[in-house]
Motif scaffolding. Structure first.
Motif, PDB file in Angstrom:
ATOM      1  N   LEU A  43      34.808  21.730  37.606  1.00 38.35           N
ATOM      2  CA  LEU A  43      35.939  22.610  37.272  1.00 38.35           C
ATOM      3  C   LEU A  43      36.988  22.676  38.382  1.00 38.35           C
ATOM      4  O   LEU A  43      38.119  23.100  38.136  1.00 38.35           O
ATOM      5  N   GLY A  44      36.577  22.309  39.592  1.00 37.54           N
ATOM      6  CA  GLY A  44      37.504  22.457  40.718  1.00 37.54           C
ATOM      7  C   GLY A  44      37.730  23.911  41.065  1.00 37.54           C
ATOM      8  O   GLY A  44      38.805  24.300  41.524  1.00 37.54           O
ATOM      9  N   LEU A  45      36.686  24.745  40.867  1.00 38.57           N
ATOM     10  CA  LEU A  45      36.788  26.191  41.113  1.00 38.57           C
ATOM     11  C   LEU A  45      35.626  26.660  41.981  1.00 38.57           C
ATOM     12  O   LEU A  45      34.552  26.057  41.988  1.00 38.57           O
ATOM     13  N   ARG A  46      35.858  27.744  42.685  1.00 36.97           N
ATOM     14  CA  ARG A  46      34.765  28.412  43.397  1.00 36.97           C
ATOM     15  C   ARG A  46      34.337  29.590  42.528  1.00 36.97           C
ATOM     16  O   ARG A  46      35.138  30.463  42.186  1.00 36.97           O
ATOM     17  N   LEU A  47      33.052  29.619  42.151  1.00 34.62           N
ATOM     18  CA  LEU A  47      32.577  30.601  41.192  1.00 34.62           C
ATOM     19  C   LEU A  47      32.035  31.878  41.843  1.00 34.62           C
ATOM     20  O   LEU A  47      32.181  32.970  41.292  1.00 34.62           O
ATOM     21  N   PHE A  48      31.401  31.763  43.024  1.00 36.67           N
ATOM     22  CA  PHE A  48      30.799  32.935  43.651  1.00 36.67           C
ATOM     23  C   PHE A  48      31.127  32.974  45.143  1.00 36.67           C
ATOM     24  O   PHE A  48      31.324  31.936  45.772  1.00 36.67           O
ATOM     25  N   GLU A  49      31.177  34.190  45.649  1.00 35.47           N
ATOM     26  CA  GLU A  49      31.357  34.408  47.082  1.00 35.47           C
ATOM     27  C   GLU A  49      30.215  35.291  47.576  1.00 35.47           C
ATOM     28  O   GLU A  49      29.768  36.204  46.862  1.00 35.47           O
ATOM     29  N   ALA A  50      29.746  35.021  48.797  1.00 28.38           N
ATOM     30  CA  ALA A  50      28.666  35.837  49.372  1.00 28.38           C
ATOM     31  C   ALA A  50      29.243  37.112  49.969  1.00 28.38           C
ATOM     32  O   ALA A  50      30.219  37.083  50.719  1.00 28.38           O
ATOM     33  N   ALA A  51      28.652  38.255  49.604  1.00 21.70           N
ATOM     34  CA  ALA A  51      29.104  39.562  50.125  1.00 21.70           C
ATOM     35  C   ALA A  51      27.926  40.516  50.130  1.00 21.70           C
ATOM     36  O   ALA A  51      27.331  40.777  49.076  1.00 21.70           O
ATOM     37  N   ASP A  52      27.591  41.014  51.316  1.00 23.57           N
ATOM     38  CA  ASP A  52      26.490  41.977  51.464  1.00 23.57           C
ATOM     39  C   ASP A  52      25.176  41.438  50.892  1.00 23.57           C
ATOM     40  O   ASP A  52      24.405  42.167  50.245  1.00 23.57           O
ATOM     41  N   GLY A  53      24.931  40.139  51.106  1.00 26.14           N
ATOM     42  CA  GLY A  53      23.673  39.537  50.664  1.00 26.14           C
ATOM     43  C   GLY A  53      23.601  39.234  49.194  1.00 26.14           C
ATOM     44  O   GLY A  53      22.536  38.871  48.675  1.00 26.14           O
ATOM     45  N   LEU A  54      24.717  39.414  48.499  1.00 24.51           N
ATOM     46  CA  LEU A  54      24.741  39.139  47.054  1.00 24.51           C
ATOM     47  C   LEU A  54      25.800  38.091  46.726  1.00 24.51           C
ATOM     48  O   LEU A  54      26.710  37.821  47.520  1.00 24.51           O
ATOM     49  N   ARG A  55      25.678  37.519  45.537  1.00 24.53           N
ATOM     50  CA  ARG A  55      26.671  36.569  45.044  1.00 24.53           C
ATOM     51  C   ARG A  55      27.637  37.311  44.117  1.00 24.53           C
ATOM     52  O   ARG A  55      27.236  37.801  43.045  1.00 24.53           O
ATOM     53  N   LYS A  56      28.885  37.425  44.539  1.00 26.07           N
ATOM     54  CA  LYS A  56      29.895  38.115  43.740  1.00 26.07           C
ATOM     55  C   LYS A  56      30.770  37.093  43.024  1.00 26.07           C
ATOM     56  O   LYS A  56      31.270  36.140  43.651  1.00 26.07           O
ATOM     57  N   PRO A  57      30.979  37.256  41.701  1.00 25.79           N
ATOM     58  CA  PRO A  57      31.818  36.295  40.971  1.00 25.79           C
ATOM     59  C   PRO A  57      33.276  36.389  41.410  1.00 25.79           C
ATOM     60  O   PRO A  57      33.798  37.479  41.652  1.00 25.79           O
ATOM     61  N   THR A  58      33.920  35.253  41.527  1.00 27.50           N
ATOM     62  CA  THR A  58      35.345  35.212  41.837  1.00 27.50           C
ATOM     63  C   THR A  58      36.144  35.544  40.584  1.00 27.50           C
ATOM     64  O   THR A  58      35.597  35.662  39.482  1.00 27.50           O
ATOM     65  N   ARG A  59      37.456  35.705  40.755  1.00 25.53           N
ATOM     66  CA  ARG A  59      38.307  35.989  39.596  1.00 25.53           C
ATOM     67  C   ARG A  59      38.233  34.842  38.577  1.00 25.53           C
ATOM     68  O   ARG A  59      38.177  35.069  37.375  1.00 25.53           O
ATOM     69  N   GLN A  60      38.208  33.596  39.087  1.00 23.06           N
ATOM     70  CA  GLN A  60      38.109  32.454  38.189  1.00 23.06           C
ATOM     71  C   GLN A  60      36.766  32.451  37.452  1.00 23.06           C
ATOM     72  O   GLN A  60      36.679  32.097  36.267  1.00 23.06           O
ATOM     73  N   CYS A  61      35.713  32.888  38.177  1.00 25.65           N
ATOM     74  CA  CYS A  61      34.392  32.942  37.547  1.00 25.65           C
ATOM     75  C   CYS A  61      34.369  33.951  36.407  1.00 25.65           C
ATOM     76  O   CYS A  61      33.755  33.710  35.362  1.00 25.65           O
ATOM     77  N   GLU A  62      35.041  35.079  36.591  1.00 25.17           N
ATOM     78  CA  GLU A  62      35.085  36.086  35.528  1.00 25.17           C
ATOM     79  C   GLU A  62      35.743  35.514  34.277  1.00 25.17           C
ATOM     80  O   GLU A  62      35.321  35.811  33.151  1.00 25.17           O
ATOM     81  N   ALA A  63      36.772  34.675  34.470  1.00 23.69           N
ATOM     82  CA  ALA A  63      37.426  34.044  33.317  1.00 23.69           C
ATOM     83  C   ALA A  63      36.463  33.098  32.612  1.00 23.69           C
ATOM     84  O   ALA A  63      36.407  33.041  31.369  1.00 23.69           O
ATOM     85  N   VAL A  64      35.686  32.349  33.412  1.00 23.86           N
ATOM     86  CA  VAL A  64      34.693  31.447  32.820  1.00 23.86           C
ATOM     87  C   VAL A  64      33.635  32.238  32.067  1.00 23.86           C
ATOM     88  O   VAL A  64      33.228  31.892  30.954  1.00 23.86           O
ATOM     89  N   LEU A  65      33.187  33.337  32.669  1.00 26.97           N
ATOM     90  CA  LEU A  65      32.133  34.138  32.069  1.00 26.97           C
ATOM     91  C   LEU A  65      32.551  34.753  30.735  1.00 26.97           C
ATOM     92  O   LEU A  65      31.708  34.991  29.866  1.00 26.97           O
ATOM     93  N   ALA A  66      33.835  35.035  30.576  1.00 29.60           N
ATOM     94  CA  ALA A  66      34.312  35.568  29.292  1.00 29.60           C
ATOM     95  C   ALA A  66      34.027  34.565  28.174  1.00 29.60           C
ATOM     96  O   ALA A  66      33.616  34.937  27.064  1.00 29.60           O
TER      97      ALA A  66
END
Length: 277
Positions: A43-66
């Motif tokens: 996809l040429g996208l970054r789907l998750f970012e690490a934050a406080d030991g968890l994987r948080k979805p990026t804005r682009q990931c939220e669009a994919v998840l829809a």
């Protein structure tokens, strides 16, 4: 996109970690990471970012998840289709020759499919035998008994065969024959007794039928391909003493499947009706 890969995106979003997604989907944690990396590259996208030991979805990931959410809904609806259809549900691939598909099965297929709305038939027509070991078909109808194989085999019946020749023609008729690799079939055994050099060689029954219909050629046809020719006064038809045996092959893992059993019964009925005709 692979649906299994897309489900991983949703599992990571819901669980927050690769380990959680791994436990939920029952796949290895390294597989989760590898598949996510593959999707990100595709996809040429970054789907998750690490934050406080968890994987948080990026804005682009939220669009994919829809879209993934919508796909999950449709997948669930597909799974419920069988609940609304009477009788068995399934898609069966039947491998056979063109002539058998067109002249034995197809004329009887509409009534069968209307009576079984949950079934879909796919006809695989070819002169070449499918490879059951590769699951290229679910059922196969063959005019020669296989020597061996990892499948269930049973005899469907036999087919009458006729030799046709023109009643009157100038000189020797054009003799139609089958390829050398079919030399063991009753048709070829009979043709060898004619002591005439074949002038047309083909495994296509329709080609032979067309030449015979020209009243200039001779050849052997199965009964389901020559019904109208039997009444042609310009042709002489001879019923051969030997018949072609017909064999049904079924994948072993499908023998108890309801859709397969109904289809097998239908195939048997097609050939029993042919024998009565």
């Amino acid at each position: 996109m692979n649906w299994d890969d897309l489900r991983i995106i949703a599992a990571v979003r819901d669980e927050g970690t690769y380990a959680g997604a791994s436990a939920r989907l029952r796949i290895d944690e390294t597989t989760v990471g590898r598949r996510l990396s593959r999707i990100e590259r595709a996809l040429g996208l970054r789907l998750f970012e690490a934050a406080d030991g968890l994987r948080k979805p990026t804005r682009q990931c939220e669009a994919v998840l829809a879209h993934v959410q919508a796909m999950a809904v449709h997948a669930a609806e597909i799974g419920r289709i069988s609940e609304s259809l009477p009788g068995p549900v399934g898609r069966l691939r039947i491998a056979t020759t063109n002539a058998v598909a067109e002249e034995v099965l197809a004329p009887r297929a509409s009534d069968f499919l209307r009576a079984n709305p949950g079934l879909t038939l796919q006809f695989l027509t070819s002169s070449e035998n499918v490879k059951f070991s590769r699951w290229e078909a679910d059922l196969a109808i063959r005019l020669r008994k296989p020597d061996k194989g990892d499948f269930s085999i049973s005899r469907l019946g036999d087919i009458r065969i006729y030799y046709f020749e023109p009643v009157a023609t100038e000189g020797e008729p054009v003799l139609c024959a089958y390829p050398d690799e079919l030399g063991a079939i009753p048709e070829m055994q009979f043709l060898r007794t004619k002591k005439i050099r074949p002038r047309c060689v083909t495994d296509n029954v329709r080609v032979i039928r067309t030449l015979i219909h020209s009243h200039q050629a001779a050849g052997v046809l199965p009964e389901h391909s020559c019904t109208d020719l039997l009444g042609d006064r310009r042709l002489r038809a001879t019923l051969l003493p030997k018949r072609r045996d017909v064999w049904l092959l079924v994948q072993n893992h499908l023998k108890r499947d309801a859709a397969t059993r109904v289809t097998i019964d239908w195939v048997r009925t097609c050939f029993s009706e042919l024998a009565r005709g």
